[in-house]
Each structure stands twice: as structure tokens, then as C-alpha cells.
Enzyme design. Structure first.
Site, PDB file in Angstrom:
ATOM      1  N   LYS A  51       0.897  -1.657   0.176  1.00  0.00           N
ATOM      2  CA  LYS A  51       0.063  -0.306   0.041  1.00  0.00           C
ATOM      3  C   LYS A  51       1.059   1.045  -0.224  1.00  0.00           C
ATOM      4  CE  LYS A  51      -2.521  -1.989   3.862  1.00  0.00           C
ATOM      5  NZ  LYS A  51      -4.069  -1.381   4.413  1.00  0.00           N
ATOM      6  N   GLY A  52       2.326   1.370   0.731  1.00  0.00           N
ATOM      7  CA  GLY A  52       3.111   2.675   0.070  1.00  0.00           C
ATOM      8  C   GLY A  52       3.193   3.128  -0.209  1.00  0.00           C
ATOM      9  N   GLU A 107       7.657   1.233  -6.518  1.00  0.00           N
ATOM     10  CA  GLU A 107       7.838   0.739  -4.954  1.00  0.00           C
ATOM     11  C   GLU A 107       8.531   1.805  -4.318  1.00  0.00           C
ATOM     12  OE1 GLU A 107       7.180  -1.230  -2.503  1.00  0.00           O
ATOM     13  OE2 GLU A 107       8.142  -2.996  -2.843  1.00  0.00           O
ATOM     14  N   ASP A 108       7.942   1.450  -3.000  1.00  0.00           N
ATOM     15  CA  ASP A 108       8.103   2.947  -2.270  1.00  0.00           C
ATOM     16  C   ASP A 108       9.819   3.095  -1.808  1.00  0.00           C
ATOM     17  OD1 ASP A 108       7.561   0.296  -0.822  1.00  0.00           O
ATOM     18  OD2 ASP A 108       6.356   1.754   0.663  1.00  0.00           O
ATOM     19  N   ASP A 111      14.608  -2.091   0.729  1.00  0.00           N
ATOM     20  CA  ASP A 111      15.493  -1.901   1.897  1.00  0.00           C
ATOM     21  C   ASP A 111      16.191  -3.382   2.274  1.00  0.00           C
ATOM     22  OD1 ASP A 111      15.857  -1.990   4.716  1.00  0.00           O
ATOM     23  OD2 ASP A 111      13.934  -1.808   5.571  1.00  0.00           O
ATOM     24  N   LYS A 139      17.563   2.103   0.306  1.00  0.00           N
ATOM     25  CA  LYS A 139      18.439   1.742   1.967  1.00  0.00           C
ATOM     26  C   LYS A 139      19.425   0.657   1.993  1.00  0.00           C
ATOM     27  CE  LYS A 139      15.244   2.555   5.887  1.00  0.00           C
ATOM     28  NZ  LYS A 139      14.480   1.770   6.867  1.00  0.00           N
ATOM     29  N   PHE A 160      14.098   3.958  10.827  1.00  0.00           N
ATOM     30  CA  PHE A 160      12.811   4.349  10.252  1.00  0.00           C
ATOM     31  C   PHE A 160      12.207   5.510   9.827  1.00  0.00           C
ATOM     32  CE2 PHE A 160       8.225   3.012  11.106  1.00  0.00           C
ATOM     33  CZ  PHE A 160       8.440   1.713  10.293  1.00  0.00           C
ATOM     34  N   VAL A 161      11.538   5.627   8.166  1.00  0.00           N
ATOM     35  CA  VAL A 161      11.229   6.231   8.092  1.00  0.00           C
ATOM     36  C   VAL A 161       9.230   5.822   8.081  1.00  0.00           C
ATOM     37  CG1 VAL A 161      13.395   7.127   6.997  1.00  0.00           C
ATOM     38  CG2 VAL A 161      11.703   5.639   5.641  1.00  0.00           C
ATOM     39  N   ASP A 167       4.612   4.094   6.376  1.00  0.00           N
ATOM     40  CA  ASP A 167       4.284   3.879   7.921  1.00  0.00           C
ATOM     41  C   ASP A 167       4.698   3.032   8.704  1.00  0.00           C
ATOM     42  OD1 ASP A 167       2.168   0.689   7.958  1.00  0.00           O
ATOM     43  OD2 ASP A 167       3.613   1.098   6.174  1.00  0.00           O
ATOM     44  N   ARG A 173       1.105   7.444   7.482  1.00  0.00           N
ATOM     45  CA  ARG A 173       0.783   7.395   5.440  1.00  0.00           C
ATOM     46  C   ARG A 173       0.995   9.041   5.149  1.00  0.00           C
ATOM     47  NH1 ARG A 173       1.526   2.200   3.460  1.00  0.00           N
ATOM     48  NH2 ARG A 173       0.411   0.816   4.833  1.00  0.00           N
TER      49      ARG A 173
END
Length: 184
Positions: A51-52, A107-108, A111, A139, A160-161, A167, A173
Site C-alpha cells: 500500500k505504501g 515501489e516505495d 530495504d 536503503k 525508520f521512516v 507507515d 501514511r
């Protein structure tokens, strides 16, 4: 549930908007020789990873000046945790066969790379005409598998963002910027 505290704004709304426009222009240039004429069925499929990705996906797709088809895939690798479990589950699959499309997966954040590597292999097994990745955030310090975006918005530190779709347990969000947070 612990409360979140914003430590700092990492990327402002204006910085994000400017970079997304740049990415859209770059993608438009790179894909213009592949695109069909306006009015024909698009052969470029923008696949958002829910969802991000929703704010980035919407803004990026509006910045790409070519006919696009839209689709979404939803996966889970985090559950309610703040780090990936390493196990990827598909919650919503794509709605169309991919053989006729140049797939641009949006993609958001990249990681560990585990989810994106899984999705890349999953999509490539479906024989798209081509496949590229656009990611808002990268990242690299957290990478566990070798994968990179073809179009990358920002390289960020191992923090952590949240915000702009990202979220923490469904919170934050809707922030227009990206912020570093910690639990208090």
C-alpha cells in the site's frame, strides 16, 4: 502500542515533488520509443506495490507523459513488525497477463531487497516484454540481496521512516513529507 515521535524531516514535500517530476521525465525519455499512440491500448504497465506506494505511484504516473496501463500487486513481508520477516506472501495478484507489456514496477522503498527480489523473479516468470524498477527510496545499508532500482528517487540512511505512503503500523501514511521516527 508505543507512540511514535518524529525525530526529523528527512525529505520535504517540495524535495519529493521535484524528484518525482525528474523521474517521470527520465522514464518518459527512456520509454518514448516503446509507447503506442494515444488512443491505442497502452503497452507499458505501471505496477504498484501496495500500500505504501500509492502517493508515489500516483504522482510518478502523472509525471510520465506516455500512455500507461495501471495494475497493483500486494504483498506482505512485515506483518505488524518494523522489519521484514523474509517471507513474502502475495495478497493481491496482478489482473492482466504480462506478455504484451513493458512492466515498470513502482515501489516505495528498497530495504533488505528480499521482497523486491522475490517480486522481480515472480514477474519475470510471466514473460513481460521488458522489466524495470522505479523506487522512491533506497536503503543500501540494509540490503541482504543484490538488487537495485533502474530509477531511484533518494538514497537514505538506515533509519525508520514514515510519510508519503510509508507507515508504522498503518500510522503516518498521509504525511506529505518523509520523516525519521522512533518509538517512545
Amino acid at each position: 502500542m508505543a507512540l511514535l515521535e518524529i525525530e526529523s524531516v528527512l525529505l520535504t514535500e517540495e524535495e519529493i515533488a521535484a524528484r518525482v517530476r525528474e523521474l517521470g521525465e527520465q522514464i518518459t525519455q527512456d520509454y518514448k520509443h516503446l509507447a503506442v499512440e494515444v488512443g491505442e491500448a497502452p503497452n507499458i504497465l505501471a505496477v504498484g506495490v501496495l500500500k505504501g506506494v500509492v502517493p508515489f505511484y500516483a504522482d510518478l504516473c502523472r509525471s510520465i507523459k506516455l500512455p500507461l496501463a495501471f495494475d497493483f500487486i500486494s504483498v506482505s513481508s512485515y506483518g505488524q513488525a518494523t522489519s521484514s520477516s523474509g517471507t513474502v506472501r502475495i495478497l493481491k495478484d496482478l489482473d492482466v497477463p504480462l506478455e504484451n507489456y513493458h512492466v515498470l514496477m513502482i515501489e516505495d522503498i528498497i530495504d533488505t531487497g528480499l521482497t523486491l527480489a522475490y517480486l522481480k523473479e515472480y514477474i519475470l516468470r510471466r514473460n513481460p516484454r521488458s522489466f524495470k524498477i522505479a523506487a522512491l527510496l533506497d536503503k543500501p545499508d540494509r540490503r541482504e540481496v543484490p538488487i537495485a532500482a533502474d530509477y531511484n528517487g533518494f538514497v537514505i540512511p538506515d533509519a525508520f521512516v514514515v510519510g508519503y505512503g510509508l507507515d508504522c503500523k498503518e500510522c503516518c501514511r498521509n504525511l506529505p513529507h518523509i520523516a525519521v521516527v522512533r518509538e517512545v
